[in-house]
Motif scaffolding. Sequence first.
Motif, short mmCIF file in Angstrom:
data_model
loop_
_atom_site.label_atom_id
_atom_site.label_comp_id
_atom_site.label_asym_id
_atom_site.label_seq_id
_atom_site.Cartn_x
_atom_site.Cartn_y
_atom_site.Cartn_z
N GLY A 120 61.68 53.78 30.73
CA GLY A 120 61.49 55.11 30.28
C GLY A 120 60.85 55.36 29.00
N GLY A 121 60.21 54.13 28.36
CA GLY A 121 59.45 54.31 27.02
C GLY A 121 58.19 54.00 27.39
N TYR A 122 57.24 54.32 26.53
CA TYR A 122 55.78 54.01 26.68
C TYR A 122 55.07 53.18 25.69
CZ TYR A 122 56.12 57.86 23.49
OH TYR A 122 56.31 58.45 22.27
N TRP A 123 55.88 52.99 24.48
CA TRP A 123 55.36 52.12 23.65
C TRP A 123 56.51 51.65 22.56
CZ3 TRP A 123 50.58 51.24 22.78
CH2 TRP A 123 50.04 50.29 21.72
N PHE A 124 56.51 50.31 22.58
CA PHE A 124 57.74 49.73 22.01
C PHE A 124 57.47 49.26 20.69
CE2 PHE A 124 58.16 49.83 26.40
CZ PHE A 124 59.05 50.62 26.84
N TRP A 125 56.27 49.55 20.27
CA TRP A 125 56.00 48.73 18.72
C TRP A 125 56.06 47.31 19.03
CZ3 TRP A 125 53.09 51.83 15.83
CH2 TRP A 125 53.19 53.08 15.93
N ASP A 126 55.88 46.56 20.24
CA ASP A 126 56.13 45.08 20.38
C ASP A 126 54.65 44.76 19.55
OD1 ASP A 126 56.90 43.10 22.15
OD2 ASP A 126 54.87 43.11 22.52
N PRO A 127 54.81 43.38 19.01
CA PRO A 127 53.75 42.89 18.25
C PRO A 127 52.45 42.67 19.24
CG PRO A 127 55.77 41.53 17.93
CD PRO A 127 56.11 42.78 18.76
N VAL A 128 52.47 42.80 20.30
CA VAL A 128 51.19 42.63 21.15
C VAL A 128 50.82 44.20 21.27
CG1 VAL A 128 50.37 42.06 23.58
CG2 VAL A 128 52.16 40.57 22.40
N ASN A 181 51.10 46.22 18.97
CA ASN A 181 50.43 46.72 17.66
C ASN A 181 49.33 45.70 17.50
OD1 ASN A 181 52.69 47.91 17.28
ND2 ASN A 181 53.66 46.32 15.98
N ALA A 182 49.04 44.69 17.96
CA ALA A 182 47.67 43.77 18.09
C ALA A 182 46.60 44.49 18.57
CB ALA A 182 48.17 42.38 18.53
N SER A 183 47.05 45.35 19.63
CA SER A 183 45.80 45.97 20.15
C SER A 183 45.64 47.48 19.40
CB SER A 183 46.09 46.50 21.63
OG SER A 183 47.31 47.30 21.81
N LEU A 184 46.70 47.72 18.96
CA LEU A 184 46.60 49.25 18.03
C LEU A 184 45.73 49.15 16.68
CD1 LEU A 184 47.44 52.19 18.17
CD2 LEU A 184 49.47 51.55 16.80
N ILE A 185 46.09 48.06 15.99
CA ILE A 185 45.40 47.57 14.79
C ILE A 185 43.83 47.67 14.84
CG2 ILE A 185 45.14 45.94 12.89
CD1 ILE A 185 48.07 45.02 13.52
N PRO A 186 43.23 47.04 15.83
CA PRO A 186 41.93 47.01 15.93
C PRO A 186 41.28 48.36 16.46
CG PRO A 186 42.64 45.56 17.67
CD PRO A 186 43.72 45.76 16.64
N TRP A 187 42.36 49.21 17.21
CA TRP A 187 41.77 50.34 17.75
C TRP A 187 41.72 51.24 16.43
CZ3 TRP A 187 43.99 55.37 17.49
CH2 TRP A 187 43.08 56.27 18.34
N LEU A 226 46.81 53.64 7.96
CA LEU A 226 47.76 53.72 9.05
C LEU A 226 47.39 52.21 9.89
CD1 LEU A 226 47.10 56.65 11.51
CD2 LEU A 226 49.19 55.87 10.68
N CYS A 227 46.36 51.85 9.76
CA CYS A 227 46.09 50.20 10.15
C CYS A 227 46.96 49.35 9.18
CB CYS A 227 44.51 50.12 10.04
SG CYS A 227 44.05 48.48 10.79
N ALA A 228 46.93 49.55 8.13
CA ALA A 228 47.65 48.78 7.04
C ALA A 228 49.29 48.80 7.26
CB ALA A 228 47.18 48.89 5.67
N VAL A 229 49.53 49.73 7.57
CA VAL A 229 50.85 50.08 7.72
C VAL A 229 51.26 49.25 9.08
CG1 VAL A 229 52.62 51.91 8.44
CG2 VAL A 229 51.42 52.26 6.54
N VAL A 230 50.66 49.53 10.19
CA VAL A 230 51.08 48.88 11.45
C VAL A 230 50.91 47.23 11.07
CG1 VAL A 230 50.36 48.51 13.69
CG2 VAL A 230 50.34 50.87 12.76
N LEU A 231 49.91 46.91 10.37
CA LEU A 231 49.93 45.32 10.02
C LEU A 231 51.10 45.01 9.23
CD1 LEU A 231 47.58 43.20 10.50
CD2 LEU A 231 46.98 43.69 8.23
N THR A 232 51.28 45.65 8.35
CA THR A 232 52.51 45.24 7.69
C THR A 232 53.47 45.07 8.39
OG1 THR A 232 51.43 46.38 5.72
CG2 THR A 232 53.76 45.84 5.39
#
Lengths: 187, 648
Positions: free
Chosen positions: B243-251, B253-259, B368-374
């Motif tokens: 039922g969820g769409y985004w889980f803040w899973d490391p993988v 996040n690994a796609s969100l950071i370059p995005w 934002l990128c730095a936050v997600v990376l951290t």
Amino acid sequence: MTLTRRHILAALPLTGAAALGLGFQHILSSMRTGQFDPRAIRTSGGTVPQFPPLSPLPGLQGAIEGIECTSLTQQNKPILLNFWASWCIPCVTELPLLSALAPSLTLWGIAYKDRPERASAFLARNGQPFERVGQDKDGSAAIEWGITGVPESILILPGGHVVWHHRAALTHEVITHDLLPLLRPFL
Amino acid sequence: MMDFFGPEEGHYALALACVLALFQGIAPFLKRQGRPSFFSPLTPGFAWAHALALLLAFMCLMLAALRDDFSVQNIAENSALAKPLFYKITGIWGNHEGSILLWIVLLGLCSACVSFIHTRHQNTLSRLKRHALGVLGLISAGFDLFCLLTSNPFARLFPMPADGMGMNPLLQDPGLAVHPPLLYAGYVGFVVPFAFAIAALIDGQLTRLWATLVRPWVLVAWALLTCGIALGSWWSYYVLGWGGYWFWDPVENASLIPWLSGTALLHSILVVEKRQSLRIWTALLALATFSFSLSGTFLVRSGILNSVHSFANDPTRGVFILTLLALVVGGALTLFAWRAPSLHDESSFTPLSRESALVLNTLFLCTLCAVVLTGTLYPPFIQLLLGHTLSVGKPFFDSTTIPLTIPLLIAMGIGPALPWLHGSLRTTCKRLYPAFLCTCAACIPAFVFLPDRMAALCAVLAVWVIYSSVLALFHQLRVATHPFRPSRKIWGMTLAHIGVGVAILGLCGMSAAHHTIVASRLGEHQSLDGLDWQLVSVTDHPGPNYDARVAELRVSRHGHPIAQLHPALRVFSHPHQTISQVAIRSFLTGDLYAVLGSTEHEGQETRYILRLHHNPLAPWIWLGGLIMAGGGLMACPFGRKRTQGTPS
């Protein structure tokens, strides 16, 4: 070439990346020697973690008190904390062993992600070895304890020292080889 | 003929590609008496040959999969005789070795495309292109070696098994067939800005021409990455059935950071193109975006991060990629530290201008990128430094990213209304006035329907972004003499910004989602969010490589039927695994989502466990993603001569 603030700023990304890289290198090398496990849960050990107070099971014979952090740390006898659930089949086979342990060791149980009426019925049906039973309805206490499933047993010595965490159902062998030697000073 | 393009040919082609990539990497840097050597003009040829060799290797692996050649270890471990043909093909990139092969194939295609760039005998430009091709060749050589030495997809197995072990049923899904190629194309696409940034740093100048040359690549890579991420999130929504769409899973996040850093690059490169400013920052973003893509791959494959995406983790592999990363990223950043201070900006700008709005935007995106990376790297590093384990999840990311998104959204509305150079506060206010009024009007429904204040605020701001970008478009259309052609960039930007607004509205709507888990008898009614859900029947159906139990649910509102849902439970035989097939009925206003669970028997009575979700505005998330990607592609100057114009 004079070193200006520009040069220092431009070198910052490299420094950051180098620090991260060294960290990763260290992690990888300790992963190879087995000192670092990214999937490890609660490696700190040692002490009782902070967890929300767990209310007792209603309508249960013998165990009227719930479980809190403070009561667990302030005991002067060893306690075996057991996470169980009525929906867990290994818990059924484990209960007779726990009942056999009960006269010599204080047992506290935590009903993990269970409905109170089912948990009570389970203990009424299979025997009730616990001195105290707390309910962890949403599993938040289990997270603090680093529980990966049920049943799991944890031995806490006086003063709140966690000395043993067994991530499976107890068996005769485990009790005689692992658990009882730890309890020898107290028996 | 049968055995012509077999695994050995593929293996050979892979090794050949490795050598060709090395040639491509070395040739442009060879000098003879201060002039480019005889081999230098051959670089594009090497790039082409390299791409062809890799395509041949990929084709061989595909043929092996189609022929059920279980003597190839990779096929034996991930395929089976009973697997449907479609998944035999897509299964190639559903595992570590195959996906690395796909990765390098895309990298090879990128260099082949770069070698296509027409430089019209312009000295600076052809040198730039040669150096970029060289960098691409060196990176390709490294990754080809990685594929060949540590994750060879053509490794053999002896004795050959009679049947393969089968593919994880969760991956047997059309969404996942397209997700990895899109995502990888996005990741890999950022290698071109990276290579060109290095070429520019070697040259010591980063010109307007550079920006014009690189911008389409950034746009395409960004659009593909956006699509890839949206597809991945959609897959987790309808396949995993949580039922969820985004889980803040490391993988994830690994796609969100370059995005995020790619989005920042997309905006800062505009400033370079228009005003020859922000050069160092743009170069850094170009280097960082691809470095993040690479590090993401490394973190996932080395097993450092604990994730639901389980690749066969192997620390030896990790050491290899870390060395590669150190060479690529370390080398690039060293070059940056050495050469960047000599890049000087030609113009400065006033606080109230398009440039400063873009600077603000890149700053927020990078934060934002730095936050997600951290958040992603915090657990392993804390474990390394302090020795205790913890996990960082949704609460951290929600409480840190939302407050940063709010000013970003406000700025997104204002930015497009500002002119370049310097703007006046008065004109800007006047221009944004109607959008502001509409936004105020949107406050009422947002705060009434959304129980969460933060979500309501974000929804209002999303409306603000949509209105103000439409307004900016109208203004541009009025100003522009030719209605479509000169403002294609504007059209793309408006579309992409609207996409962001739509996606954010979807995210806010999802915050008001409700679900319930029930044990239902046949014919029983359940109510959720004013809807009536009735379990009508449960039947058994056999499938190609599974047996399915299908439930029929009838959903009605006030007695009027609105949807029929058929959630199913599939029991796969090979490997033995049970997968629940989610039933989703999408409306513009939201999704009805049902999952069939196990069966409970109590005496004579059978109860079926059902999970029912009502997800308001859920389809908007992916719709927004698609609109964003469409906007990105639209802004791309296809068909026009990219390199025209005078070199500055």
